[in-house]
Design an enzyme around this catalytic site. Structure first.
Site, PDB file in Angstrom:
ATOM      1  N   LYS A 113       0.824  -1.214   0.000  1.00 42.55           N
ATOM      2  CA  LYS A 113       0.000   0.000   0.000  1.00 42.55           C
ATOM      3  C   LYS A 113       0.851   1.254   0.000  1.00 42.55           C
ATOM      4  O   LYS A 113       0.480   2.260  -0.594  1.00 42.55           O
ATOM      5  CB  LYS A 113      -0.914   0.015   1.235  1.00 42.55           C
ATOM      6  CG  LYS A 113      -2.072  -0.954   1.134  1.00 42.55           C
ATOM      7  CD  LYS A 113      -3.070  -0.687   2.241  1.00 42.55           C
ATOM      8  CE  LYS A 113      -4.224  -1.661   2.211  1.00 42.55           C
ATOM      9  NZ  LYS A 113      -5.148  -1.489   3.323  1.00 42.55           N
ATOM     10  N   LYS A 200      -5.162 -10.094  -6.962  1.00 37.11           N
ATOM     11  CA  LYS A 200      -6.438 -10.325  -6.284  1.00 37.11           C
ATOM     12  C   LYS A 200      -7.454  -9.239  -6.643  1.00 37.11           C
ATOM     13  O   LYS A 200      -7.075  -8.096  -6.930  1.00 37.11           O
ATOM     14  CB  LYS A 200      -6.250 -10.445  -4.762  1.00 37.11           C
ATOM     15  CG  LYS A 200      -5.954  -9.154  -4.068  1.00 37.11           C
ATOM     16  CD  LYS A 200      -6.098  -9.261  -2.554  1.00 37.11           C
ATOM     17  CE  LYS A 200      -5.882  -7.882  -1.961  1.00 37.11           C
ATOM     18  NZ  LYS A 200      -6.276  -7.703  -0.592  1.00 37.11           N
ATOM     19  N   LYS A 203     -10.689  -3.532  -3.937  1.00 38.77           N
ATOM     20  CA  LYS A 203     -11.455  -2.284  -4.007  1.00 38.77           C
ATOM     21  C   LYS A 203     -10.621  -1.163  -4.578  1.00 38.77           C
ATOM     22  O   LYS A 203     -11.139  -0.200  -5.124  1.00 38.77           O
ATOM     23  CB  LYS A 203     -11.884  -1.860  -2.599  1.00 38.77           C
ATOM     24  CG  LYS A 203     -12.921  -2.744  -1.970  1.00 38.77           C
ATOM     25  CD  LYS A 203     -13.328  -2.114  -0.644  1.00 38.77           C
ATOM     26  CE  LYS A 203     -13.938  -3.108   0.285  1.00 38.77           C
ATOM     27  NZ  LYS A 203     -13.417  -3.017   1.645  1.00 38.77           N
TER      28      LYS A 203
HETATM   29  P1  AMP Z   1     -10.865  -5.244   2.508  1.00 36.49           P
HETATM   30  O1  AMP Z   1     -11.497  -5.087   1.155  1.00 36.49           O
HETATM   31  O2  AMP Z   1      -9.388  -5.132   2.438  1.00 36.49           O
HETATM   32  O3  AMP Z   1     -11.507  -4.430   3.566  1.00 36.49           O
HETATM   33  O4  AMP Z   1     -11.112  -6.771   2.923  1.00 36.49           O
HETATM   34  C1  AMP Z   1     -12.217  -7.227   3.652  1.00 36.49           C
HETATM   35  C2  AMP Z   1     -12.248  -8.742   3.732  1.00 36.49           C
HETATM   36  O5  AMP Z   1     -12.381  -9.320   2.441  1.00 36.49           O
HETATM   37  C3  AMP Z   1     -10.996  -9.387   4.321  1.00 36.49           C
HETATM   38  O6  AMP Z   1     -11.361 -10.504   5.102  1.00 36.49           O
HETATM   39  C4  AMP Z   1     -10.221  -9.826   3.129  1.00 36.49           C
HETATM   40  O7  AMP Z   1      -9.364 -10.909   3.400  1.00 36.49           O
HETATM   41  C5  AMP Z   1     -11.330 -10.234   2.185  1.00 36.49           C
HETATM   42  N1  AMP Z   1     -10.924 -10.083   0.796  1.00 36.49           N
HETATM   43  C6  AMP Z   1     -10.568  -8.918   0.191  1.00 36.49           C
HETATM   44  N2  AMP Z   1     -10.258  -9.135  -1.115  1.00 36.49           N
HETATM   45  C7  AMP Z   1     -10.432 -10.467  -1.322  1.00 36.49           C
HETATM   46  C8  AMP Z   1     -10.290 -11.321  -2.473  1.00 36.49           C
HETATM   47  N3  AMP Z   1      -9.925 -10.836  -3.646  1.00 36.49           N
HETATM   48  N4  AMP Z   1     -10.553 -12.638  -2.327  1.00 36.49           N
HETATM   49  C9  AMP Z   1     -10.954 -13.134  -1.129  1.00 36.49           C
HETATM   50  N5  AMP Z   1     -11.104 -12.391  -0.015  1.00 36.49           N
HETATM   51  C10 AMP Z   1     -10.855 -11.074  -0.093  1.00 36.49           C
END
Ligand code: AMP
Ligand code: TRP
Length: 337
Positions: A113, A200, A203
Site C-alpha cells: 500500500k 487479487k 477495491k
Molecule cells: P478489505 O477489502 O481489504 O476491507 O477486505 C475485507 C475482507 O475481504 C478481508 O477478510 C479480506 O481478506 C477479504 N478479501 C478482500 N479481497 C479479497 C479477495 N480478492 N478474495 C478473497 N477475499 C478477499
C-alpha cells in the site's frame, strides 16, 4: 457449552465486491449460527489512506447495510461501527507501546500500500495492523474469518497477545488476552481480478472492470464478465498455473452456481469461453439478486438500520470496555475507582 466467539470486519473504502463476500462475509453468515459473532465496519482503518469525509460516511452505512443484506442477522450477531467504540483506539495505543517496530516492518500489505501512496504514507497506514489486532483482541475472539491476504495480520495479533501481553504481564499465569486464530476457508479465500488473473480482486484497483461489486446491475455484470480476460485455449480447467483466469472464473462459477467444483470441472472441461461466460454471468446475477433486493429495502429504511447499529454499539461497548480495563490494570495504569 460456551459458544466460540468470532470477530471480523471490512473497510468502508469502496464498494464491496465478490472477493469480500466470498472470502469473508459469506463465512460470517454460516458462523453466526453457532458462534457468538461480532462484525464491524472498520472505518478507522479506512482513514489510513487519503479519503473523502462524505464518501466515508456514506460507505460506512452502505457496508453495514450490505452485511445485513448478505445474511448477517442482528438477532444473532452484533453488528457495529468500529469508530463508535472508543476502546479500539485506546487499546491500539497500548498495543503500540508493546509491539516491536521490526515486527511491523515485515508487513507485506503495508509495503504494497505504501508504494501506491507515494509521498503520502501516514503513520496510521504503518500502524494499521496494530489497530486490527486491537479490534480482534478487544472481543476475546477465538476465530477471525478473513481472506488469505489477512493471514500475516492475524499472526501479528497472535504474537502481540501471546508474547507481548500474556507472557510478560500475567501475574497469576492466567492469560490476560485471548489468543485468536485465523479462519481461512479454502473456497473463495482469494478471488482474483477479472482483468489480471494473477492479481487479487481489490477495491483499490483503479479499473472498475477488474471487480464485480455486490450492487452491480445485471447489465453491468454481464458487460464486465464479457470483458474479463481469457486465453486462447478451448476447454476450462481448475489449477493450471498457466491459466489463472480459467481457474478463477471457474471457481467463481462453481461457488455462485452452487454446483461445486467437481460438477463444474466436468461440465466445463470442453466448453469454449463464448459458451461459458453467459453461464457465469447468469449465475452471478442470480446469486446477487436477493442481496440487492434486501439492501434496497434497508437503505431506504434508515430508522431500522440506525436501530440495529445502536443496539450493536451497546453490545460491543460492554465487551470492549471489560477487556480494555483488564489490560490497563495489568499494565499498571490507575483506574478511576
Ligand atoms: P478489505 O477489502 O481489504 O476491507 O477486505 C475485507 C475482507 O475481504 C478481508 O477478510 C479480506 O481478506 C477479504 N478479501 C478482500 N479481497 C479479497 C479477495 N480478492 N478474495 C478473497 N477475499 C478477499
Ligand atoms: N484488515 C482487514 C482487511 O482489509 C479489515 C479488518 C480490520 C479486519 N480489522 C479487522 C478483519 C479485524 C478482521 C478482523 O481485510
Amino acid at each position: 457449552m460456551v459458544r466460540k466467539r468470532v470477530l471480523s470486519g471490512v473497510q468502508p473504502t469502496g464498494a464491496i465486491h465478490l472477493g469480500n463476500w466470498l472470502g469473508a462475509i459469506r463465512n460470517w453468515v454460516e458462523l453466526q449460527e453457532n458462534h457468538e459473532t461480532y462484525v464491524c465496519v472498520v472505518d478507522l482503518h479506512a482513514i489510513t489512506v487519503p479519503h473523502d469525509p462524505k464518501q466515508l460516511a456514506e460507505n460506512t452505512l452502505r457496508t453495514a447495510a450490505l452485511y445485513i443484506a448478505c445474511g448477517m442477522d442482528p438477532a444473532k450477531s452484533t453488528i457495529f461501527i468500529q469508530s463508535q467504540i472508543s476502546a479500539h483506539s485506546e487499546l491500539c495505543w497500548l498495543l503500540n507501546c508493546l509491539t516491536p517496530m521490526n515486527w511491523m516492518e515485515r508487513m507485506i500489505q503495508f509495503k504494497e500500500k505504501s508504494i501506491k501512496q507515494g509521498d503520502n504514507v501516514s503513520i496510521g497506514l504503518f500502524d494499521y495492523p496494530v489497530l486490527m489486532a486491537a479490534d480482534i483482541l478487544l472481543y476475546n475472539a477465538d476465530l477471525v474469518p478473513v481472506g488469505e491476504d489477512q493471514k500475516q495480520h492475524l499472526e501479528l495479533a497472535r504474537d502481540i497477545a501471546q508474547q507481548r501481553i500474556n507472557s510478560k504481564f500475567s501475574s497469576n499465569g492466567e492469560p490476560i488476552i485471548k489468543v485468536p486464530k485465523p479462519l481461512i476457508l479454502k473456497e473463495g479465500a482469494k478471488i482474483m481480478s477479472l482483468t489480471e488473473g494473477n492479481k487479487k480482486m481489490s477495491k483499490s484497483d483503479p479499473n472498475d472492470n477488474s471487480r464485480i461489486t455486490l450492487l452491480d446491475s445485471p447489465e453491468l455484470i454481464t458487460k464486465k464478465i464479457k470483458r474479463a480476460k481469457t486465453d486462447t485455449t478451448i476447454g476450462l480447467e481448475f489449477n493450471n498455473p498457466k491459466r489463472p483466469e480459467a481457474d478463477n472464473l471457474l471457481s467463481l462459477y462453481s461457488i455462485l452456481s452452487g454446483l461445486g467444483r467437481e460438477v463444474v470441472g466436468k461440465d466445463c472441461a470442453e466448453m469454449g469461453w463464448g459458451t461459458f461466460k453467459p453461464l457465469l454471468a447468469e449465475a452471478t446475477i442470480s446469486a446477487l439478486k436477493p442481496i440487492q433486493t434486501q439492501y434496497n429495502e434497508l437503505i431506504n429504511d434508515r430508522g431500522e438500520l440506525d436501530r440495529i447499529l445502536l443496539e450493536g454499539r451497546a453490545n460491543a461497548e460492554e465487551v470492549a470496555q471489560k477487556t480494555l480495563s483488564r489490560l490497563q490494570l495489568a499494565l499498571g495504569l490507575l483506574r478511576k475507582n
